[in-house]
Write an enzyme that holds these catalytic residues in place. Structure first.
Site, PDB file in Angstrom:
ATOM      1  N   ARG A   1       0.811  -1.241   0.000  1.00 15.38           N
ATOM      2  CA  ARG A   1       0.000   0.000   0.000  1.00 15.38           C
ATOM      3  C   ARG A   1       0.832   1.273   0.000  1.00 15.38           C
ATOM      4  NH1 ARG A   1      -2.841  -3.090   3.768  1.00 15.38           N
ATOM      5  NH2 ARG A   1      -4.575  -4.187   2.797  1.00 15.38           N
TER       6      ARG A   1
ATOM      7  N   LYS B   1       2.988  11.381 -11.194  1.00 17.17           N
ATOM      8  CA  LYS B   1       2.100  10.517 -11.992  1.00 17.17           C
ATOM      9  C   LYS B   1       2.855   9.237 -12.313  1.00 17.17           C
ATOM     10  CE  LYS B   1      -0.946  13.725 -14.401  1.00 17.17           C
ATOM     11  NZ  LYS B   1      -1.338  14.236 -15.732  1.00 17.17           N
TER      12      LYS B   1
ATOM     13  N   GLU C   1       8.817  18.044 -24.945  1.00 14.97           N
ATOM     14  CA  GLU C   1       8.163  18.420 -23.682  1.00 14.97           C
ATOM     15  C   GLU C   1       8.678  19.775 -23.191  1.00 14.97           C
ATOM     16  OE1 GLU C   1       5.615  16.841 -22.467  1.00 14.97           O
ATOM     17  OE2 GLU C   1       5.763  14.723 -23.002  1.00 14.97           O
TER      18      GLU C   1
ATOM     19  N   LYS D   1       6.864  23.014 -14.079  1.00  8.16           N
ATOM     20  CA  LYS D   1       6.083  21.858 -13.648  1.00  8.16           C
ATOM     21  C   LYS D   1       5.916  21.857 -12.133  1.00  8.16           C
ATOM     22  CE  LYS D   1       4.911  17.173 -14.270  1.00  8.16           C
ATOM     23  NZ  LYS D   1       4.957  15.969 -15.060  1.00  8.16           N
TER      24      LYS D   1
ATOM     25  N   GLU E   1      -4.497  17.141 -10.520  1.00  3.32           N
ATOM     26  CA  GLU E   1      -5.057  17.562 -11.804  1.00  3.32           C
ATOM     27  C   GLU E   1      -6.566  17.824 -11.752  1.00  3.32           C
ATOM     28  OE1 GLU E   1      -3.142  15.801 -15.295  1.00  3.32           O
ATOM     29  OE2 GLU E   1      -5.046  15.946 -16.331  1.00  3.32           O
TER      30      GLU E   1
ATOM     31  N   ARG F   1      -3.224  21.774 -13.782  1.00  6.80           N
ATOM     32  CA  ARG F   1      -2.257  20.753 -14.190  1.00  6.80           C
ATOM     33  C   ARG F   1      -2.602  20.158 -15.556  1.00  6.80           C
ATOM     34  NH1 ARG F   1       0.827  15.976 -10.764  1.00  6.80           N
ATOM     35  NH2 ARG F   1       1.933  15.167 -12.580  1.00  6.80           N
TER      36      ARG F   1
ATOM     37  N   ASN G   1      -0.904  18.920 -20.465  1.00  5.45           N
ATOM     38  CA  ASN G   1      -1.215  17.932 -21.498  1.00  5.45           C
ATOM     39  C   ASN G   1      -1.372  18.547 -22.883  1.00  5.45           C
ATOM     40  OD1 ASN G   1      -1.336  15.476 -19.929  1.00  5.45           O
ATOM     41  ND2 ASN G   1      -3.074  16.433 -18.911  1.00  5.45           N
TER      42      ASN G   1
ATOM     43  N   HIS H   1      -1.169  16.368 -25.919  1.00  5.61           N
ATOM     44  CA  HIS H   1      -1.163  14.972 -25.498  1.00  5.61           C
ATOM     45  C   HIS H   1      -2.397  14.187 -25.940  1.00  5.61           C
ATOM     46  CE1 HIS H   1       2.290  16.227 -23.246  1.00  5.61           C
ATOM     47  NE2 HIS H   1       2.438  15.056 -22.678  1.00  5.61           N
TER      48      HIS H   1
ATOM     49  N   HIS I   1      -1.577  11.030 -27.827  1.00  5.48           N
ATOM     50  CA  HIS I   1      -1.911   9.682 -27.343  1.00  5.48           C
ATOM     51  C   HIS I   1      -2.637   8.890 -28.425  1.00  5.48           C
ATOM     52  CE1 HIS I   1      -1.666  10.581 -22.736  1.00  5.48           C
ATOM     53  NE2 HIS I   1      -0.493  10.474 -23.314  1.00  5.48           N
TER      54      HIS I   1
ATOM     55  N   HIS J   1       6.949   8.860 -27.464  1.00  2.22           N
ATOM     56  CA  HIS J   1       5.959   9.724 -26.807  1.00  2.22           C
ATOM     57  C   HIS J   1       6.193  11.196 -27.188  1.00  2.22           C
ATOM     58  CE1 HIS J   1       3.319  11.193 -23.622  1.00  2.22           C
ATOM     59  NE2 HIS J   1       4.296  11.997 -23.237  1.00  2.22           N
TER      60      HIS J   1
HETATM   61  P1  NAD Z   1      11.902   5.555 -22.276  1.00  2.92           P
HETATM   62  O1  NAD Z   1      11.797   5.387 -20.832  1.00  2.92           O
HETATM   63  O2  NAD Z   1      11.388   4.463 -23.142  1.00  2.92           O
HETATM   64  O3  NAD Z   1      13.416   5.834 -22.650  1.00  2.92           O
HETATM   65  C1  NAD Z   1      13.762   6.033 -23.990  1.00  2.92           C
HETATM   66  C2  NAD Z   1      14.905   5.101 -24.424  1.00  2.92           C
HETATM   67  O4  NAD Z   1      16.127   5.617 -23.940  1.00  2.92           O
HETATM   68  C3  NAD Z   1      14.797   3.699 -23.911  1.00  2.92           C
HETATM   69  O5  NAD Z   1      15.270   2.815 -24.889  1.00  2.92           O
HETATM   70  C4  NAD Z   1      15.741   3.715 -22.720  1.00  2.92           C
HETATM   71  O6  NAD Z   1      16.241   2.448 -22.387  1.00  2.92           O
HETATM   72  C5  NAD Z   1      16.825   4.601 -23.242  1.00  2.92           C
HETATM   73  N1  NAD Z   1      17.626   5.290 -22.267  1.00  2.92           N
HETATM   74  C6  NAD Z   1      17.247   5.822 -21.100  1.00  2.92           C
HETATM   75  N2  NAD Z   1      18.223   6.531 -20.557  1.00  2.92           N
HETATM   76  C7  NAD Z   1      19.283   6.412 -21.378  1.00  2.92           C
HETATM   77  C8  NAD Z   1      20.586   6.935 -21.358  1.00  2.92           C
HETATM   78  N3  NAD Z   1      20.985   7.778 -20.399  1.00  2.92           N
HETATM   79  N4  NAD Z   1      21.424   6.608 -22.358  1.00  2.92           N
HETATM   80  C9  NAD Z   1      21.006   5.792 -23.372  1.00  2.92           C
HETATM   81  N5  NAD Z   1      19.766   5.298 -23.455  1.00  2.92           N
HETATM   82  C10 NAD Z   1      18.913   5.614 -22.462  1.00  2.92           C
HETATM   83  O7  NAD Z   1      11.157   6.889 -22.762  1.00  2.92           O
HETATM   84  P2  NAD Z   1      11.017   8.351 -22.151  1.00  2.92           P
HETATM   85  O8  NAD Z   1      10.886   9.235 -23.316  1.00  2.92           O
HETATM   86  O9  NAD Z   1      12.035   8.637 -21.137  1.00  2.92           O
HETATM   87  O10 NAD Z   1       9.626   8.281 -21.383  1.00  2.92           O
HETATM   88  C11 NAD Z   1       8.430   8.016 -22.071  1.00  2.92           C
HETATM   89  C12 NAD Z   1       7.445   7.458 -21.099  1.00  2.92           C
HETATM   90  O11 NAD Z   1       7.211   8.420 -20.081  1.00  2.92           O
HETATM   91  C13 NAD Z   1       6.103   7.146 -21.700  1.00  2.92           C
HETATM   92  O12 NAD Z   1       5.681   5.900 -21.222  1.00  2.92           O
HETATM   93  C14 NAD Z   1       5.191   8.248 -21.194  1.00  2.92           C
HETATM   94  O13 NAD Z   1       3.861   7.841 -21.068  1.00  2.92           O
HETATM   95  C15 NAD Z   1       5.802   8.523 -19.861  1.00  2.92           C
HETATM   96  N6  NAD Z   1       5.542   9.884 -19.368  1.00  2.92           N
HETATM   97  C16 NAD Z   1       5.089  10.005 -18.103  1.00  2.92           C
HETATM   98  C17 NAD Z   1       4.869  11.260 -17.580  1.00  2.92           C
HETATM   99  C18 NAD Z   1       4.459  11.393 -16.156  1.00  2.92           C
HETATM  100  O14 NAD Z   1       4.117  12.498 -15.726  1.00  2.92           O
HETATM  101  N7  NAD Z   1       4.500  10.342 -15.369  1.00  2.92           N
HETATM  102  C19 NAD Z   1       5.102  12.390 -18.343  1.00  2.92           C
HETATM  103  C20 NAD Z   1       5.587  12.240 -19.635  1.00  2.92           C
HETATM  104  C21 NAD Z   1       5.800  10.961 -20.137  1.00  2.92           C
HETATM  105  N1  GLY Z   2       2.875  15.021 -17.937  1.00  6.18           N
HETATM  106  C1  GLY Z   2       1.744  15.724 -17.470  1.00  6.18           C
HETATM  107  C2  GLY Z   2       1.637  15.781 -15.991  1.00  6.18           C
HETATM  108  O1  GLY Z   2       2.507  15.343 -15.293  1.00  6.18           O
HETATM  109  O2  GLY Z   2       0.677  16.266 -15.490  1.00  6.18           O
END
Ligand code: NAD
Ligand code: GLY
Length: 359
Positions: free
Chosen positions: A119, A141, A183, A225, A235, A239, A243, A246, A250, A263
């Site tokens: 939890r 998130k 972003e 942010k 949100e 907040r 998006n 987005h 999406h 993404h």
């Molecule tokens: P990712 O986590 O897939 O990383 C991108 C690629 O880079 C992967 O192949 C990873 O292994 C590689 N990588 C990571 N760090 C590296 C480094 N230092 N050197 C070499 N390779 C490296 O993608 P991302 O763009 O970081 O994140 C996208 C994800 O984040 C999506 O799932 C999206 O939905 C999520 N997201 C979440 C939020 C949130 O608020 N929680 C906001 C935006 C995006």
């Molecule tokens: N990536 C949008 C949020 O964190 O609210």
């Protein structure tokens, strides 16, 4: 090194931004229990895992690792379960910490695991992509995808601390750097035209990986942010402006299959669609729309997506979390640097904005 705080009362936490950060010293005050589970993936582990294992071991922690396969297609319930398997088989307790070492996929999954395990246990973010440094590691998130919708299952779980180390970006593929820039551009378009001018001036060096300029871009993005999250953590209002692009993005990501378009790439084209609709509504000028396209292109990001049948595009948009009472709400631009959310857009214009920005 620069430090920001996300002001959430007794859950206030710092974001440390810089190059070659002293992780041992910076993490020490934020990991209270003895057990730490480092969640990472098969790409990041050979690059940075040892460094963090050494730092944590030097702090006297009992450290285990969970190395997941790399990719958005693994951000699902089956692979989330591997984190629970690792936590349970290592005998982790309620005072343990889950440390995410990787991009947004790892951060979202590790954070969700931390939110659910017994939890809720402590959580630390060490984002290693530009996108995760400016967005996903901040704000709490977390979650996973479902075949019927992206990020549909999740929880809010704020970290104890975020370590954004620019030196980790040296190994990041160029395409991923651009995805992070999407972003960053988002923050400028939705609320900061001065930042937009700064990005226009420095895009070439940012793309080339200049660590000082990247740190500045990460700082300015996280400052936006952090302020928004502090005022609207769950949100309920402002907040949602984060998006921008987005809802369209999406739909692109979901139609093309998770992982085929990044993404950030989908968000980039989504922002063009949002700006295009804003222009059709008469809120921004054609010159502004061209400026949006230009900054996105200058970051080596796509301004059009592959052809997607409109009915399927709309069906994916309808799954968006911003849909309220069955009504689609979109983040649009009232003017450049001023985003708004609502349903007061013309649906036919929205269809045109989608179709006009496809190949
Ligand atoms: P990712 O986590 O897939 O990383 C991108 C690629 O880079 C992967 O192949 C990873 O292994 C590689 N990588 C990571 N760090 C590296 C480094 N230092 N050197 C070499 N390779 C490296 O993608 P991302 O763009 O970081 O994140 C996208 C994800 O984040 C999506 O799932 C999206 O939905 C999520 N997201 C979440 C939020 C949130 O608020 N929680 C906001 C935006 C995006
Ligand atoms: N990536 C949008 C949020 O964190 O609210």
């Amino acid at each position: 090194m620069q430090t920001l705080h996300v002001e959430l009362g007794d859950r206030r936490y710092p974001i440390f931004i810089g190059s070659d950060l002293d992780s041992q010293q910076l993490l020490a005050p934020y990991i209270s229990g003895k057990q730490v589970m480092v969640v990472t993936n098969t790409t990041v582990a050979p690059l940075y895992l040892e460094h963090y294992l050494d730092a944590l071991t030097a702090l006297g922690k009992v450290v285990s690792t969970c190395v997941l396969p790399d990719g958005e297609q693994y951000k699902n319930i089956e692979h989330l379960n591997l984190i629970f398997d690792a936590l349970l088989s290592a005998g982790f307790n309620r005072d343990c910490t889950v440390l995410a070492l990787g991009g947004g996929v790892i951060g979202d999954m590790a954070g969700f695991a931390a939110a659910c395990f017994q939890r809720g246990v402590y959580f630390v973010q060490v984002p290693t992509t530009l996108l995760s440094q400016v967005d996903s590691s901040v704000g709490g998130k977390t979650g996973i995808n479902h075949p019927l919708g992206k990020n549909m299952i999740g929880a809010f779980q704020q970290p104890q601390v975020v370590l954004a180390d620019m030196s980790h970006l040296k190994t990041l593929p160029k395409r991923e750097l651009s995805a992070g820039l999407a972003e960053i551009i988002k923050y400028a378009l939705l609320g900061d035209t001065e930042f937009l001018v700064w990005l226009e001036q420095h895009m070439e060096k940012l793309l080339a990986g200049d660590p000082i300029l990247l740190a500045e871009a990460v700082y300015r993005s996280c400052a936006h942010k952090a302020r928004i999250v502090a005022s609207d953590e769950k949100e309920q209002g402002e907040r949602a402006l984060l998006n921008l692009g987005h809802t369209f993005g999406h739909a692109i990501e979901s139609y093309l299959g998770y992982g085929n378009w990044l993404h950030g790439e989908a968000v980039a084209t989504g922002m063009v669609m949002a700006a295009d609709l804003s222009e059709r509504m008469g809120w921004i000028s054609t010159v502004d729309l061209d400026r949006v396209k230009k900054i996105i292109q200058s970051a080596d990001l796509p301004i059009v997506c592959p052809k997607i049948p409109l009915d399927e595009f709309l069906a994916y948009m309808a799954h968006d979390k911003k849909v309220l009472n069955g009504q689609l709400r979109l983040v649009l631009l009232k003017q450049l640097g001023q985003a708004t959310i609502g349903s007061d857009f013309d649906v036919e214009s929205m269809h045109q904005a989608i179709l006009a920005n496809q190949q």
